[in-house]
Motif scaffolding. Structure first.
Motif, mmCIF file in Angstrom:
data_model
loop_
_atom_site.group_PDB
_atom_site.id
_atom_site.type_symbol
_atom_site.label_atom_id
_atom_site.label_comp_id
_atom_site.label_asym_id
_atom_site.label_seq_id
_atom_site.Cartn_x
_atom_site.Cartn_y
_atom_site.Cartn_z
ATOM 1 N N THR A 260 1.720 -13.486 8.595
ATOM 2 C CA THR A 260 0.626 -13.691 7.910
ATOM 3 C C THR A 260 1.063 -14.343 6.674
ATOM 4 O OG1 THR A 260 -0.724 -12.487 9.066
ATOM 5 C CG2 THR A 260 -1.550 -13.226 6.696
ATOM 6 N N TYR B 181 1.726 -8.734 10.064
ATOM 7 C CA TYR B 181 1.442 -8.846 8.431
ATOM 8 C C TYR B 181 2.725 -9.746 7.832
ATOM 9 C CZ TYR B 181 2.235 -7.521 3.552
ATOM 10 O OH TYR B 181 2.056 -7.666 2.377
ATOM 11 N N GLN C 123 -2.697 -12.946 -4.805
ATOM 12 C CA GLN C 123 -3.974 -12.547 -5.226
ATOM 13 C C GLN C 123 -4.930 -13.543 -5.338
ATOM 14 O OE1 GLN C 123 -3.308 -9.836 -8.570
ATOM 15 N NE2 GLN C 123 -3.228 -7.908 -7.356
ATOM 16 N N GLN D 198 -8.774 -14.965 4.504
ATOM 17 C CA GLN D 198 -7.565 -15.882 5.372
ATOM 18 C C GLN D 198 -6.540 -14.667 5.924
ATOM 19 O OE1 GLN D 198 -5.776 -19.221 3.733
ATOM 20 N NE2 GLN D 198 -7.550 -19.671 2.201
ATOM 21 N N PHE D 199 -6.510 -13.832 5.031
ATOM 22 C CA PHE D 199 -5.637 -12.529 5.580
ATOM 23 C C PHE D 199 -6.268 -12.095 6.860
ATOM 24 C CE2 PHE D 199 -4.180 -8.121 5.966
ATOM 25 C CZ PHE D 199 -2.812 -8.528 6.007
ATOM 26 N N PHE D 200 -7.478 -11.659 6.898
ATOM 27 C CA PHE D 200 -8.240 -11.258 8.137
ATOM 28 C C PHE D 200 -8.440 -12.126 9.067
ATOM 29 C CE2 PHE D 200 -10.745 -8.800 4.536
ATOM 30 C CZ PHE D 200 -9.866 -7.634 4.586
ATOM 31 N N ILE E 230 0.018 -16.870 3.601
ATOM 32 C CA ILE E 230 -0.438 -16.790 2.574
ATOM 33 C C ILE E 230 0.648 -17.220 1.442
ATOM 34 C CG2 ILE E 230 -0.805 -14.657 0.842
ATOM 35 C CD1 ILE E 230 -3.004 -14.984 2.925
ATOM 36 N N THR F 254 0.768 -1.233 0.053
ATOM 37 C CA THR F 254 -0.075 -0.144 0.070
ATOM 38 C C THR F 254 0.814 1.144 0.017
ATOM 39 O OG1 THR F 254 -0.263 -0.246 2.323
ATOM 40 C CG2 THR F 254 -2.013 -0.974 1.314
ATOM 41 N N GLY G 221 -8.166 -15.914 -0.792
ATOM 42 C CA GLY G 221 -9.063 -15.180 -0.392
ATOM 43 C C GLY G 221 -8.766 -14.126 0.663
ATOM 44 N N ARG G 222 -9.291 -12.920 0.581
ATOM 45 C CA ARG G 222 -8.966 -11.989 1.770
ATOM 46 C C ARG G 222 -9.236 -12.400 2.876
ATOM 47 N NH1 ARG G 222 -5.313 -8.269 0.979
ATOM 48 N NH2 ARG G 222 -6.700 -6.528 2.234
#
Length: 227
Positions: free
Chosen positions: A141, A138, A121, A127-129, A146, A47, A124-125
Motif C-alpha cells: 500500500t 501495508y 498525512q 485510499q489506505f482502507f 500512498i 503505531t 486521505g485515509r
C-alpha cells in the motif's frame, strides 16, 4: 584594491571540478537523504510507540543541531570513536568526501522526513482502507498507493529542500573538501583576491538557486493547472 579576473579565467578547470563535485554531492545526498527520510517518516507514523519515539528523537535532534557542528563531529571525533570501539591503536580516518556524504545524508534526512510525513498525512485515509480492502499488504500500500502520491504532492517542497541542500554543501570547505566553495577559497587565498572570488562564488550560488527556484515555480503552476 585591484580586481584580477585572471584568478577566475586562469582557474576554470579547477573551479569546474569543484562545481562538479558540489552537484555530485548534492545529487547523492538528496537521493540517499530522501530514502532515509522516507523510512524515518514511516517510523515516525508507526503505531509501534518505541519506533515512533526513536524516529521523533532523531529528527528533533538533527533539526536542533547546526550542520557545521555535525560536520566537525564526524570529521574530528568519529575517527577517535571508531578507534575506541574497535580497539585499534590508531584513529580510523574517514576523509573529507566520505564525511560530507554521511553527514549530509544523516542531517538532511531529518528534514526530508518531516516533508514526507506531511505528504503521507495529506493522503486521505480512504485510499489506505481501499488498498487494504483490495488485499494489498501495508508495504504494498505504501509503495504503490500512498508514497507515489505523497512524493507528487510534496515534490515542490522536496525540490526546495534540495536547493537548500545545494547551498549547504558550501560548508564542506571547512573540512578541506574539494567542492566549489573550497576551490574558490583556495584560489582567493593563493592570489589574494578575497573580494573578487567570494563575490564570484556568491553570484554562482545565486544564479543556480534562482534558476532552480524558477523551475519549481513553473512546476507548481503546471501541477495546479493539472488539478
Amino acid at each position: 584594491m585591484s580586481l584580477d579576473f585572471s584568478s577566475i579565467t586562469g582557474s576554470v578547470n579547477f573551479l569546474l571540478a569543484g562545481a562538479a563535485y558540489t552537484f555530485e554531492l548534492t545529487a547523492i545526498t538528496a537521493v540517499l537523504g530522501l530514502a532515509l527520510g522516507t523510512l524515518l517518516a514511516l517510523a515516525r507514523l508507526s503505531t509501534v510507540k518505541w519506533l515512533s519515539y526513536i524516529a521523533k528523537l532523531y529528527i528533533d535532534l538533527m533539526r536542533a543541531v547546526p550542520l557545521v557542528l555535525v560536520l566537525f563531529w564526524f570529521f574530528l571525533l568519529m575517527p577517535e570513536v571508531l578507534k575506541i570501539a574497535f580497539g585499534l591503536d590508531h584513529p580510523v580516518m574517514i576523509g573529507a568526501n566520505l564525511t560530507a556524504i554521511i553527514t549530509f545524508v544523516l542531517f538532511e534526512a531529518a528534514y526530508f522526513a518531516e516533508i514526507m510525513r506531511a505528504g503521507i498525512q495529506s493522503i486521505g485515509r480512504g485510499q489506505f482502507f481501499a488498498a487494504t480492502g483490495l488485499g494489498l499488504t501495508y508495504g504494498q500500500t505504501m509503495r504503490y498507493v500512498i508514497l507515489p502520491q505523497a512524493i507528487r504532492n510534496m515534490l515542490p517542497v522536496l525540490l526546495t529542500q534540495t536547493i537548500i541542500l545545494f547551498q549547504d554543501t558550501s560548508l564542506v570547505y571547512v573540512i578541506s573538501g574539494s567542492d566549489f566553495m573550497g576551490a574558490v577559497a583556495k584560489i582567493a587565498q593563493r592570489d589574494g583576491q578575497l573580494v573578487l572570488m567570494y563575490s564570484f562564488a556568491a553570484l554562482c550560488y545565486l544564479s543556480v538557486s534562482l534558476s532552480l527556484s524558477m523551475l519549481i515555480r513553473r512546476l507548481q503552476t503546471k501541477m495546479s493547472a493539472a488539478r
